[in-house]
Design a protein around this motif. Sequence first.
Motif, PDB file in Angstrom:
ATOM      1  N   UNK A 378     -71.782 -25.411  46.186  1.00 39.56           N
ATOM      2  CA  UNK A 378     -72.223 -26.476  45.050  1.00 39.56           C
ATOM      3  C   UNK A 378     -73.333 -27.145  45.909  1.00 39.56           C
ATOM      4  N   UNK A 379     -74.308 -27.198  45.153  1.00 34.84           N
ATOM      5  CA  UNK A 379     -75.598 -28.146  45.461  1.00 34.84           C
ATOM      6  C   UNK A 379     -75.660 -29.307  44.691  1.00 34.84           C
ATOM      7  N   UNK A 380     -76.001 -30.611  45.561  1.00 34.20           N
ATOM      8  CA  UNK A 380     -76.156 -31.797  44.733  1.00 34.20           C
ATOM      9  C   UNK A 380     -77.237 -32.332  45.120  1.00 34.20           C
ATOM     10  N   UNK A 381     -77.850 -33.331  44.188  1.00 35.80           N
ATOM     11  CA  UNK A 381     -79.146 -34.254  44.689  1.00 35.80           C
ATOM     12  C   UNK A 381     -78.841 -35.440  44.363  1.00 35.80           C
ATOM     13  N   UNK A 382     -78.881 -36.325  45.047  1.00 34.81           N
ATOM     14  CA  UNK A 382     -78.678 -37.824  44.999  1.00 34.81           C
ATOM     15  C   UNK A 382     -79.942 -38.815  45.566  1.00 34.81           C
ATOM     16  N   UNK A 383     -79.962 -40.069  44.937  1.00 28.55           N
ATOM     17  CA  UNK A 383     -81.120 -40.726  45.696  1.00 28.55           C
ATOM     18  C   UNK A 383     -81.172 -40.592  47.081  1.00 28.55           C
ATOM     19  N   UNK A 384     -82.250 -39.954  47.509  1.00 30.25           N
ATOM     20  CA  UNK A 384     -82.491 -39.775  49.064  1.00 30.25           C
ATOM     21  C   UNK A 384     -81.479 -38.871  49.893  1.00 30.25           C
ATOM     22  N   UNK A 385     -80.557 -38.283  49.215  1.00 26.52           N
ATOM     23  CA  UNK A 385     -79.812 -37.401  49.540  1.00 26.52           C
ATOM     24  C   UNK A 385     -79.501 -35.984  49.257  1.00 26.52           C
ATOM     25  N   UNK A 397     -60.455 -16.492  58.052  1.00 24.71           N
ATOM     26  CA  UNK A 397     -59.661 -17.865  57.591  1.00 24.71           C
ATOM     27  C   UNK A 397     -60.517 -18.539  56.549  1.00 24.71           C
ATOM     28  N   UNK A 398     -60.015 -19.058  55.559  1.00 21.87           N
ATOM     29  CA  UNK A 398     -60.632 -19.822  54.782  1.00 21.87           C
ATOM     30  C   UNK A 398     -60.975 -21.107  55.179  1.00 21.87           C
ATOM     31  N   UNK A 399     -62.336 -21.348  54.891  1.00 22.95           N
ATOM     32  CA  UNK A 399     -62.725 -22.830  55.322  1.00 22.95           C
ATOM     33  C   UNK A 399     -63.830 -23.265  54.244  1.00 22.95           C
ATOM     34  N   UNK A 400     -63.961 -24.647  54.158  1.00 22.40           N
ATOM     35  CA  UNK A 400     -64.800 -25.249  53.306  1.00 22.40           C
ATOM     36  C   UNK A 400     -65.817 -25.953  54.338  1.00 22.40           C
ATOM     37  N   UNK A 401     -67.143 -25.838  53.987  1.00 23.76           N
ATOM     38  CA  UNK A 401     -68.166 -26.772  54.684  1.00 23.76           C
ATOM     39  C   UNK A 401     -68.735 -27.920  53.842  1.00 23.76           C
ATOM     40  N   UNK A 402     -68.743 -29.063  54.264  1.00 21.23           N
ATOM     41  CA  UNK A 402     -69.311 -30.218  53.471  1.00 21.23           C
ATOM     42  C   UNK A 402     -70.758 -30.721  54.068  1.00 21.23           C
ATOM     43  N   UNK A 403     -71.709 -30.707  53.538  1.00 18.55           N
ATOM     44  CA  UNK A 403     -72.957 -31.142  54.253  1.00 18.55           C
ATOM     45  C   UNK A 403     -73.478 -32.496  53.395  1.00 18.55           C
ATOM     46  N   UNK A 404     -73.761 -33.538  54.150  1.00 18.41           N
ATOM     47  CA  UNK A 404     -74.478 -34.805  53.475  1.00 18.41           C
ATOM     48  C   UNK A 404     -75.497 -35.107  54.178  1.00 18.41           C
ATOM     49  N   UNK A 405     -76.880 -34.847  54.152  1.00 17.29           N
ATOM     50  CA  UNK A 405     -77.976 -35.069  54.643  1.00 17.29           C
ATOM     51  C   UNK A 405     -79.189 -35.844  53.961  1.00 17.29           C
ATOM     52  N   UNK A 406     -80.037 -36.435  54.705  1.00 17.87           N
ATOM     53  CA  UNK A 406     -81.378 -36.803  53.945  1.00 17.87           C
ATOM     54  C   UNK A 406     -82.002 -35.778  52.965  1.00 17.87           C
ATOM     55  N   UNK A 407     -82.307 -36.248  51.921  1.00 15.95           N
ATOM     56  CA  UNK A 407     -83.011 -35.323  50.933  1.00 15.95           C
ATOM     57  C   UNK A 407     -84.258 -34.887  51.878  1.00 15.95           C
TER      58      UNK A 407
END
Length: 425
Positions: A378-385, A397-407
């Motif tokens: 799932x890809x998301x765009x937010x103000x500046x992110x 093994x099942x894993x989930x990766x969460x990424x929050x970085x500058x736009x």
Amino acid sequence: MSVHSKRFLPLICGALVLFAFACERPKSKYEGPYAPEVNEAIPMIEKAVGLKFKTLPKVETRSKEQVRTFLLKQFADQHSENDIAGQEAAYKRLGMIPDTLKLQAFLTSLLEEQIVGFYDPGTKVLYVVDGSSTELVGTIVTHELIHALQDQYISLDSVQKLKDDNDRAEAAQSVFEGQAVYEQISIMLGGSNIAINLPGGWDRIREMIRENQASMPVFAAAPKVIQETLIFPYLSGAEFYRNYKERKPGSVIYKDMPISTEQIIHPAAFFLTRDNPTKVTLGTLSNATKVYDNDLGEFETRLFLFQQLNDQNEAVRGATGWDGDRYAVVNTPQGQGIVWLTVWDSPVEAGEFFHLAGQAVEARYSTKAGKGSTDLVKNYSATGRTLQVSTLEIQGRPVVIYVDIPAGANPSIINPAQVTLTEEH
């Protein structure tokens, strides 16, 4: 978070003092400040815990200003400073504390409000703050003497200095605080079973502790993650220790410590089929440099979900099945961000977290999954992110990766081929 390594003992004192007790004082042995209280408590503690003091405790008094100086010195330690700064950045990037909060200054104010007594494993001294109410002194001394006894059988100082393993340290603190709370109340009730004889039961103690904290303005203003991680070792720790005494009577808990908050929260994960967490090593990162790394554990993963979804049932469901995690605060050419990898017991539980983590992003940033999104990414765009939540398998093994970085930054920071997963012991 780093606050796990500090003493927050006054959190429970106001509630526990409502239960009075009277006992015949033993023959005096200790001579010093609060000698009557100390000499009364020692034999009762030894009987309750099942261990003898190897040496008599030391007790001293401290002014409020001396306590503040002590706290500032603790926070000035290089490891503590780095830890607090790193966790402040992580919690801000995960949306768990406000961007304007200065964590170290806030924790100093919070502890000044809370502390009326503490045991310092560095000096092996129990300190009582000048001006503490006479009705609280007995409670403070009993609770802190239990910590002094613990320290004679397992080094509290070394456990508190566990590096870069927040979850394991929080589990250990839950044992120490949980035992102190449980045995303290049991002593007040004359050594009886808390669950059976405590007025209102254990639920009432939980209510009283929370009511007591709500009356403290700094604590009341604290973000949810700070409130809950401060209270967790006392409440959930005491429930875990009660379970331990019932299941393993006569055993010494320090010889077989829980190593995750999952084992504190879920008795079956410790007492039945031991479910040790998976250690996650992120390896070499791409398109970013690591600033700080640590783990959250199941309990704080639950808090992450609750912060955005405001639904306790969903937060509990989404965090259940956690089996390990690692996050890294990173610098990209466009600015600071965070990457976070969680490991799950089954694909179903990984899928639930993947779904709810996406919902958390949508709630926090008022956005929806956009271009390039699939059932697994799932890809998301937010103000500046730029944000991305993905699920895959690593080492089966099942894993989930969460990424929050500058736009504009590249979200391909964690290389699955670089990640290693090993069982903790």
